[in-house]
Write an enzyme that holds these catalytic residues in place. Structure first.
Site, short mmCIF file in Angstrom:
data_model
loop_
_atom_site.label_atom_id
_atom_site.label_comp_id
_atom_site.label_asym_id
_atom_site.label_seq_id
_atom_site.Cartn_x
_atom_site.Cartn_y
_atom_site.Cartn_z
N HIS A 150 21.13 -97.61 -41.49
CA HIS A 150 21.86 -98.46 -42.45
C HIS A 150 21.79 -99.91 -41.98
O HIS A 150 21.83 -100.17 -40.78
CB HIS A 150 23.33 -98.02 -42.54
N ASP B 56 24.07 -90.91 -47.86
CA ASP B 56 23.11 -90.09 -48.62
C ASP B 56 22.69 -88.82 -47.92
O ASP B 56 22.03 -87.97 -48.52
CB ASP B 56 21.86 -90.94 -48.93
C1 SDX Z 1 22.37 -96.81 -49.15
O1 SDX Z 1 23.41 -101.53 -48.15
C2 SDX Z 1 24.23 -100.55 -48.48
O2 SDX Z 1 25.43 -100.62 -48.30
C3 SDX Z 1 23.55 -99.34 -49.12
C4 SDX Z 1 24.46 -98.14 -49.36
C5 SDX Z 1 25.47 -98.41 -50.45
O3 SDX Z 1 26.51 -97.72 -50.46
O4 SDX Z 1 25.18 -99.28 -51.34
O5 SDX Z 1 25.13 -97.79 -48.17
C6 SDX Z 1 23.66 -96.93 -49.85
O6 SDX Z 1 21.40 -97.32 -49.62
C7 SDX Z 1 22.31 -96.08 -47.81
C8 SDX Z 1 20.89 -96.15 -47.14
C9 SDX Z 1 20.01 -95.08 -47.77
N1 SDX Z 1 18.63 -95.18 -47.34
C10 SDX Z 1 18.06 -94.30 -46.50
O7 SDX Z 1 18.65 -93.36 -45.97
C11 SDX Z 1 16.56 -94.49 -46.30
C12 SDX Z 1 16.22 -94.37 -44.81
N2 SDX Z 1 16.84 -95.49 -44.11
C13 SDX Z 1 15.95 -96.65 -43.85
O8 SDX Z 1 15.02 -96.89 -44.85
C14 SDX Z 1 16.74 -97.85 -43.32
O9 SDX Z 1 17.60 -97.39 -42.36
C15 SDX Z 1 17.53 -98.72 -44.29
C16 SDX Z 1 16.71 -99.18 -45.42
C17 SDX Z 1 18.71 -97.98 -44.81
C18 SDX Z 1 18.03 -99.93 -43.49
O10 SDX Z 1 16.94 -100.66 -43.17
P1 SDX Z 1 17.06 -102.06 -42.33
O11 SDX Z 1 18.47 -102.48 -42.19
O12 SDX Z 1 16.12 -103.04 -42.94
O13 SDX Z 1 16.67 -101.64 -40.93
P2 SDX Z 1 15.19 -101.50 -40.46
O14 SDX Z 1 14.38 -100.79 -41.51
O15 SDX Z 1 14.72 -102.82 -39.97
O16 SDX Z 1 15.38 -100.46 -39.25
C19 SDX Z 1 15.65 -100.93 -37.97
C20 SDX Z 1 14.74 -100.07 -37.07
C21 SDX Z 1 13.28 -100.15 -37.49
O17 SDX Z 1 12.50 -99.94 -36.31
P3 SDX Z 1 11.91 -101.27 -35.54
O18 SDX Z 1 11.11 -102.06 -36.57
O19 SDX Z 1 13.12 -102.02 -35.04
O20 SDX Z 1 11.05 -100.70 -34.45
O21 SDX Z 1 15.12 -98.70 -37.20
C22 SDX Z 1 14.03 -97.97 -37.77
C23 SDX Z 1 13.08 -98.97 -38.40
O22 SDX Z 1 11.75 -98.48 -38.37
N3 SDX Z 1 14.60 -97.07 -38.77
C24 SDX Z 1 14.29 -95.80 -38.94
C25 SDX Z 1 15.10 -95.35 -39.98
N4 SDX Z 1 15.87 -96.34 -40.44
C26 SDX Z 1 15.55 -97.42 -39.69
N5 SDX Z 1 13.41 -95.00 -38.29
C27 SDX Z 1 13.35 -93.72 -38.72
N6 SDX Z 1 14.09 -93.19 -39.72
C28 SDX Z 1 14.99 -93.99 -40.36
N7 SDX Z 1 15.73 -93.49 -41.36
#
Ligand code: SDX
Length: 430
Positions: A306, A364
């Site tokens: 998140h 989720d």
């Molecule tokens: C919702 O914003 C909100 O409040 C949203 C929400 C709401 O109520 O409105 O809470 C609802 O959208 C919840 C999130 C649902 N999405 C997912 O579950 C999809 C999987 N999650 C990722 O796509 C990700 O965690 C995000 C999109 C939710 C957050 O992405 P960020 O904040 O841009 O963080 P990031 O992608 O930069 O991740 C930081 C690191 C990265 O690695 P590095 O580049 O630092 O090496 O963590 C890794 C990412 O690759 N990472 C993951 C991961 N989520 C982040 N690695 C593996 N699996 C994951 N799920």
């Protein structure tokens, strides 16, 4: 204490900007005059360090894993209040008393039907259209039907638009489902409460009586509460930006639905269930954890991570509890996917990668399992999210357009395109 300032120094020239103090959370530097004074912009794609507005609606503490709606902890609201009480709280800033609750519920119940012409919109879609595509279209179409309340400087017009939206979303979502399975639309019943009525419109048929299971009704109602608002997430920011031009709120909320659909946002619950079905068995969890950690593999663990929560999403904890209750009620305690999800969560939370990156289950992760157990098809999960979030979208839109400081949202950019050059006549181009 005098006004606090932040100083930015560029080429030995210093510029001072006021620091604004919140009730809770990060202080912010008011840089609205930075461009005019220093001739530079900030650069923050994805808005990782940007506060886009002032808001009194929802507070999230990502480090503590805390979520407050108008100051009330989500755990207390989920346990002690109905979704409509929470909708009233988010809209008016206070929980309703008994009379206010009754009056609000009555008003909502008298606006649950759609204009009969809207019903025909559904028949323009293919039966296999994704329900979120249908929702974007039909909610946007509400903008074409309610010209009688278009003066949004008028509180009564805004209130009636809010009532209409919240009342009609369950009807629209249920109709999108009925249309997709080729069953007749079930018209709302005013003798049922809001969430019972939704389950009736989803699963009832003209052929027999349908009485919603009270345990499932309560679970669905809490799921609505957990999804009602979440400060400046991507879809809410979409609604605010669209609304900042003065556009019709129904059309702006249609834009929010489009944004929510994405798998990185509200589409994650549908993607998470499909991921669990693809993993299939506990023996394959390690393979997928490995893939999630592999930078060369685009796979991410759906329902994990998140932007704000660097601790457990409090909604995920409540959703896991609802999972237990619903599966027990339905005799599905040994549900394969639930057991798989629990194992996946345990292994991930013990893994160094997830610990170091502070990746926890989000709202989720469990919501798909609960909804599937209730009988909601995977393609409808994000529609349920949109139904609940329409409350947050509307109240955030209203907070923006009633803020005396609000202006149309118009970000700038870092231009990295070609330098100025002259057009060469066609005949001379190589
Ligand atoms: C919702 O914003 C909100 O409040 C949203 C929400 C709401 O109520 O409105 O809470 C609802 O959208 C919840 C999130 C649902 N999405 C997912 O579950 C999809 C999987 N999650 C990722 O796509 C990700 O965690 C995000 C999109 C939710 C957050 O992405 P960020 O904040 O841009 O963080 P990031 O992608 O930069 O991740 C930081 C690191 C990265 O690695 P590095 O580049 O630092 O090496 O963590 C890794 C990412 O690759 N990472 C993951 C991961 N989520 C982040 N690695 C593996 N699996 C994951 N799920």
């Amino acid at each position: 204490m005098g006004e606090r300032v932040a100083t930015i120094t560029i080429d030995e020239k210093s510029f001072n900007f006021p620091v604004m103090t919140p009730t809770y959370g990060n202080e912010v530097i008011d840089i609205r005059k930075l461009g005019g004074q220093a001739g530079v912009f900030t650069y923050d794609p994805g808005f990782l360090s940007t506060a886009s507005c002032r808001s009194a609606i929802t507070y999230i503490d990502g480090e503590k894993g805390e979520l407050l709606y108008r100051g009330y902890p989500i755990e207390q609201l989920a346990e002690q209040c109905s979704f409509l009480e929470v909708a009233y709280l988010l809209k008016y800033g206070e929980l309703p008393n008994a009379e206010q609750k009754r009056s609000f519920e009555y008003r909502i119940s008298r606006h649950t039907m759609l204009h009969d012409q809207i019903n025909r919109f559904f028949f323009g879609f293919r039966r296999d259209a994704h329900p979120m595509a249908v929702l974007v279209g039909v909610v946007g179409a509400l903008a074409a039907f309610y010209h009688d309340v278009m003066d949004f400087s008028d509180q009564e017009h805004r209130d009636l638009s809010f009532i209409r939206l919240i009342a009609k979303m369950p009807t629209i979502v249920a109709m999108a489902y009925k249309y997709s399975v080729g069953q007749p639309f079930m018209y709302p019943r005013n003798d049922l409460d809001y969430t019972s009525n939704f389950l009736y419109m989803m699963f009832g048929t003209p052929c027999e009586r349908y009485e919603p299971n009270p345990v499932l009704v309560r679970a669905m109602d809490v799921i609505f509460t957990l999804h009602a608002d979440h400060e400046q997430n991507a879809s809410t920011s979409t609604v605010r930006l669209a609304g900042s031009s003065g556009a019709n709120p129904f059309a702006c909320i249609s834009a929010g639905i489009a944004c929510l659909w994405g798998p990185a946002h509200g589409g994650a619950n549908e993607a998470c269930l499909r991921m669990l079905e693809e993993i299939g068995d506990v023996s394959r969890v390690g393979e997928y954890i490995k893939r999630a950690k592999d930078k060369s593999d685009p796979f991410k663990l759906m329902g994990f991570g998140h932007r704000v929560y660097k601790n457990y999403d409090p909604r995920a904890k409540l959703m896991r509890q609802i999972c237990h209750e619903v599966l027990a009620e339905l005799g599905l305690e040994n549900d394969r996917l639930f057991k798989l999800a629990l194992t996946l969560e345990r292994i991930a939370l013990e893994d160094e990668y997830f610990i170091e990156k502070k990746l926890y289950p989000n709202v989720d992760f469990y919501s798909g399992i609960v909804q599937r157990a209730i009988g909601i098809p995977t393609s409808m999960f994000t529609c349920i999210f949109a139904l609940a979030r329409s409350v947050g979208w509307f109240v955030q839109w209203e907070e923006m357009i009633t803020d005396p400081e609000y202006k149309i949202g118009r970000p700038r950019q870092l231009y990295v395109g070609p330098p100025r050059r002259d057009v060469v006549p066609l005949a001379e181009r190589g």
